[in-house]
Scaffold this motif. Structure first.
Motif, short mmCIF file in Angstrom:
data_model
loop_
_atom_site.label_atom_id
_atom_site.label_comp_id
_atom_site.label_asym_id
_atom_site.label_seq_id
_atom_site.Cartn_x
_atom_site.Cartn_y
_atom_site.Cartn_z
N PRO A 16 0.84 -1.21 0.00
CA PRO A 16 0.00 0.00 0.00
C PRO A 16 0.86 1.24 0.00
CG PRO A 16 0.05 -1.02 2.18
CD PRO A 16 0.71 -1.98 1.25
N PRO A 17 0.36 2.31 -0.60
CA PRO A 17 1.17 3.54 -0.68
C PRO A 17 1.46 4.10 0.70
CG PRO A 17 -1.11 3.97 -1.32
CD PRO A 17 -0.98 2.48 -1.20
N PHE A 91 -1.32 14.29 -2.27
CA PHE A 91 -1.54 13.34 -3.37
C PHE A 91 -0.74 13.69 -4.61
CE2 PHE A 91 -5.72 14.00 -1.18
CZ PHE A 91 -5.67 12.86 -0.39
N ARG A 154 -4.89 11.08 -8.34
CA ARG A 154 -4.66 9.67 -8.08
C ARG A 154 -4.49 9.42 -6.58
NH1 ARG A 154 -6.47 7.27 -12.57
NH2 ARG A 154 -5.54 8.18 -14.45
N GLN A 155 -4.94 8.24 -6.15
CA GLN A 155 -4.74 7.75 -4.78
C GLN A 155 -5.27 8.75 -3.75
OE1 GLN A 155 -0.56 6.78 -4.46
NE2 GLN A 155 -0.77 4.94 -5.73
N TYR A 157 -8.36 10.35 -1.15
CA TYR A 157 -9.35 9.80 -0.24
C TYR A 157 -10.66 9.55 -0.98
CZ TYR A 157 -6.24 12.05 3.20
OH TYR A 157 -5.17 12.45 3.94
N ARG A 161 -12.83 11.94 -3.77
CA ARG A 161 -13.48 11.51 -5.01
C ARG A 161 -14.97 11.85 -5.00
NH1 ARG A 161 -10.16 6.96 -4.01
NH2 ARG A 161 -11.97 5.74 -3.33
N SER A 217 -0.22 3.20 4.94
CA SER A 217 -1.63 3.48 5.08
C SER A 217 -2.33 2.24 5.58
CB SER A 217 -2.22 3.88 3.72
OG SER A 217 -2.11 2.83 2.82
#
Length: 218
Positions: A16-17, A91, A154-155, A157, A161, A217
């Protein structure tokens, strides 16, 4: 027992990032932005409910409601700029500056015109009302564009979105004029989602502060 060579691995193939520690965004600062977002949401709700009231005694409060509306416009513009900066640092979001500043300019200009001219003048057909409707279409188009740009981050929360999609729906409804009333709900929801973005960022940074060894994360 030895593992079968053709069995798929059970572990995660992609880590995970990592959550980066943000020097400019302390938990306290993000909690403050969350509180300001909450004030914006509550102020918008109160202003909307009072404007729907048919009680003539509330007409005395109209100057205060106009001042509250302009204050909420300025506060919303400030929070939008801050969420842009946070998305850039958290992000690595790019290309948000132009749509955000266009949205800020359009909303402040529309709020200033509404505050200076008044709702009574805008309710009659004239150059003020025509100009205001044109500005509504422009603001809706800019909000739609902003939502499309936010969706490309990208990526982000889930709340981020959701905010993007609500801006898309609300901006499209506002730009159509015919669905202007329907734009109130998604745009209000976008403000709530923005508050949630700040809150999630604050909780992340607080968790990182208390657990400096964990950079992953959840």
């Amino acid at each position: 027992m030895e593992s079968h060579p053709y069995v798929a691995p059970r572990g995660n193939l992609v880590d995970p990032p990592e959550i980066p520690p943000l020097a400019r965004w302390s938990a306290r600062r993000l909690f403050l932005l969350t509180a300001l977002s909450l004030l914006s949401v509550l102020g918008t709700l109160v202003s909307f409910l009072v404007s729907l009231s048919l009680d003539e005694r509330l007409l005395v409060l109209q100057p205060y409601l106009d001042a509250l509306g302009m204050t909420l416009v300025l506060l919303g513009a400030f929070l939008l700029v801050r969420v842009k900066d946070f998305a850039r640092d958290r992000f690595a979001a790019r290309h948000l500056a132009v749509p955000v500043w266009c949205a800020v300019l359009a909303s402040v200009l529309m709020g200033a015109i509404s505050f200076s001219i008044g709702q009574e003048a805008l309710s009659h057909l004239g150059w003020q009302s025509v100009f205001y409707l044109a500005l509504l279409v422009l603001t809706g188009a800019v909000t739609l564009w902003l939502g499309l740009c936010l969706r490309k981050v990208r990526q982000a929360y889930r709340a981020f979105r959701i905010m993007a999609w609500l801006d898309i729906v609300g901006g499209a409804c506002m730009a159509s004029i015919l669905l202007l009333v329907a734009a109130v709900l998604p745009l209000f929801g976008a403000s709530v989602a923005m508050m949630w973005v700040f809150l999630q960022g604050a909780l992340e940074q607080r968790a990182l502060r208390h657990s400096p060894g964990s950079g992953r994360s959840v």
